[in-house]
Write an enzyme that holds these catalytic residues in place. Structure first.
Site, PDB file in Angstrom:
ATOM      1  N   CYS A  91       0.468   3.927  -0.245  1.00  0.00           N
ATOM      2  CA  CYS A  91       1.197   2.860   0.469  1.00  0.00           C
ATOM      3  C   CYS A  91       2.676   2.793   0.098  1.00  0.00           C
ATOM      4  CB  CYS A  91       0.549   1.507   0.197  1.00  0.00           C
ATOM      5  SG  CYS A  91      -1.153   1.396   0.757  1.00  0.00           S
ATOM      6  N   HIS A 357       0.442  -2.973   8.573  1.00  0.00           N
ATOM      7  CA  HIS A 357       0.791  -2.098   7.448  1.00  0.00           C
ATOM      8  C   HIS A 357       0.607  -0.637   7.874  1.00  0.00           C
ATOM      9  CE1 HIS A 357       0.875  -0.226   3.592  1.00  0.00           C
ATOM     10  NE2 HIS A 357      -0.333  -0.561   3.150  1.00  0.00           N
ATOM     11  N   CYS A 387       1.949  -2.787  -3.875  1.00  0.00           N
ATOM     12  CA  CYS A 387       0.849  -2.245  -4.662  1.00  0.00           C
ATOM     13  C   CYS A 387       0.496  -0.885  -4.053  1.00  0.00           C
ATOM     14  CB  CYS A 387      -0.349  -3.179  -4.653  1.00  0.00           C
ATOM     15  SG  CYS A 387      -1.026  -3.544  -3.014  1.00  0.00           S
ATOM     16  N   GLY A 389      -2.389   2.583  -3.956  1.00  0.00           N
ATOM     17  CA  GLY A 389      -3.713   3.121  -4.229  1.00  0.00           C
ATOM     18  C   GLY A 389      -3.783   3.879  -5.541  1.00  0.00           C
TER      19      GLY A 389
END
Length: 401
Positions: A91, A357, A387, A389
């Site tokens: 991300c 997202h 944040c 993965g």
């Protein structure tokens, strides 16, 4: 070292990431094409001056495979001398691409670089690239893997966030996004997506629900109860034995939406700006990326923001605006709680719960939004964070000029 300035930033609106979404018929390269053209036209840019294109993309398969950064620049008609590289930090990919572009400029090796990201989640499904982190049961067990939704519920359980807390946050995200669009706060950055016939397909984020309400969200069942029951709750409790029972509070309405989208940013040093008659909008102050505990996975924003502030010689209280990716409501609520931040400084125009997202693009999108909002409010410092993965976090501090 040179300063790295943001000279321009553009993005598409975000379309629902499914076959009925308004951007579904648009290939990933064509999500990017109008953005390249906008950078070129808006800045009267000789594209041969661009030293590199760095793009984030998470699911690098099918139409998004084979180094979409290089291919998309060629497809947009940019000079063939411009190379390209595609980056995957989950991300964080879009923000990592922008940060890496800034570092190339700050090092003095390059004068002008494009950073950004793309993700067509309706055409290249999330998880289609596979990977041992998701698919190898032995590795899953050894590393304590649990799906991100269960991780978000674990965060909520540990922090004491209730279903009402996370639902209320989601409602506010939609309300803020509606207000931002009504007040045309994104107007400077949005480049409409058009069909081959020139018809406008998408000019506004498609996922926003003006009618979002706490009462409406109460009717949604928890999305991650079943994977928790299948054994992932047990894995979570093995890592966090103080948790008697994982409270499953997240669902489609308080988690980030699956969407299609792209963003690009023109980043360069002072010399090239003067040469090309470009006006700097902001400068990179500091960047940080960290590793965090991989089972809970979603707690990286706090330590990455703290590290970025330390590198910049700033305190959290010096930051005027925060853009925190709304992967799940509990992620942002924890960030606000950890750092004792005024919630009115965070995601003032809504976030991924309301607008979606697009994995590889989101970091570039929120950095773009941060530039626009710092200019609108005449604030000085902004911080973007996500944040990531497998347990990571990323943060970038910029200063409006």
């Amino acid at each position: 070292m040179s300063h790295a300035f943001i000279y321009d930033a553009v993005r598409t609106a975000r379309g629902k990431g499914k076959k009925g979404g308004k951007a579904h018929e648009v290939k990933p390269t064509d999500l990017l094409k109008p953005l390249y053209q906008a950078l070129e036209q808006r800045n009267k840019l000789d594209t041969q001056k661009v030293a590199d294109v760095l793009l984030g993309c998470v699911t690098q398969v099918q139409e998004q495979g084979a180094n979409i950064a290089r291919v998309s620049a060629l497809a947009a008609g940019w000079n063939q001398d411009v190379p390209g590289m595609t980056i995957n930090r989950f991300c964080a990919s879009g923000l990592e691409a922008c940060n890496s572009a800034a570092m190339k400029v700050m090092s003095g090796q390059d004068s002008l670089v494009v950073g950004g990201g793309v993700e067509s989640m309706s055409r290249c499904a999330m998880g289609a690239d596979g990977g041992a982190w998701y698919l190898d049961p032995i590795l899953n067990n050894d590393l304590g893997f649990i799906p991100q939704g269960v991780s978000a519920d674990l965060v909520a359980t540990l922090e004491g966030f209730t279903r009402e807390d996370v639902d209320n946050f989601a409602v506010q995200s939609h309300k803020k996004a509606v207000m931002a669009w009504e007040e045309k706060r994104f107007q400077k950055s949005i480049v409409p997506l058009k069909s081959m016939m020139g018809e406008v397909l998408l000019a506004q984020d498609e996922l926003i629900r003006p009618d979002a309400s706490l009462e409406g969200l109460k009717g949604l069942n928890p999305s991650f109860q079943k994977p928790g029951d299948y054994g992932f709750d047990t894995t979570a409790r093995r890592k966090y034995p103080m948790v008697e029972r994982v409270q499953h509070v997240h669902h489609a309405g308080n988690s980030s939406g699956i969407v299609d989208g792209a963003a690009l940013m023109l980043i360069g040093n002072e010399k090239i700006g003067k040469e090309l008659n470009l006006t700097p909008r902001a400068r990179f102050v500091a960047t940080a990326v960290i590793g965090s505990e991989p089972t809970i996975m979603l707690t990286g924003p706090t330590p990455s923001a703290q590290l970025a502030c330390k590198k910049a010689g700033l305190k959290i209280s010096d930051i005027d605006l925060f853009e925190v990716n709304e992967a799940f409501a509990a992620v942002v609520l924890k960030f606000i709680k950890d750092l004792d931040i005024d919630k009115n400084k965070v995601n003032v125009n809504g976030g991924a719960i309301a607008m979606g997202h697009p994995l590889g693009a989101t970091g570039a999108v929120i950095l773009n939004t941060l530039v626009d909002e710092l200019e609108r409010t005449k604030k000085r410092y902004g911080l973007a964070t996500l944040c990531v993965g497998a347990g990571m976090g990323i943060a970038t501090i910029i200063e409006r000029l």
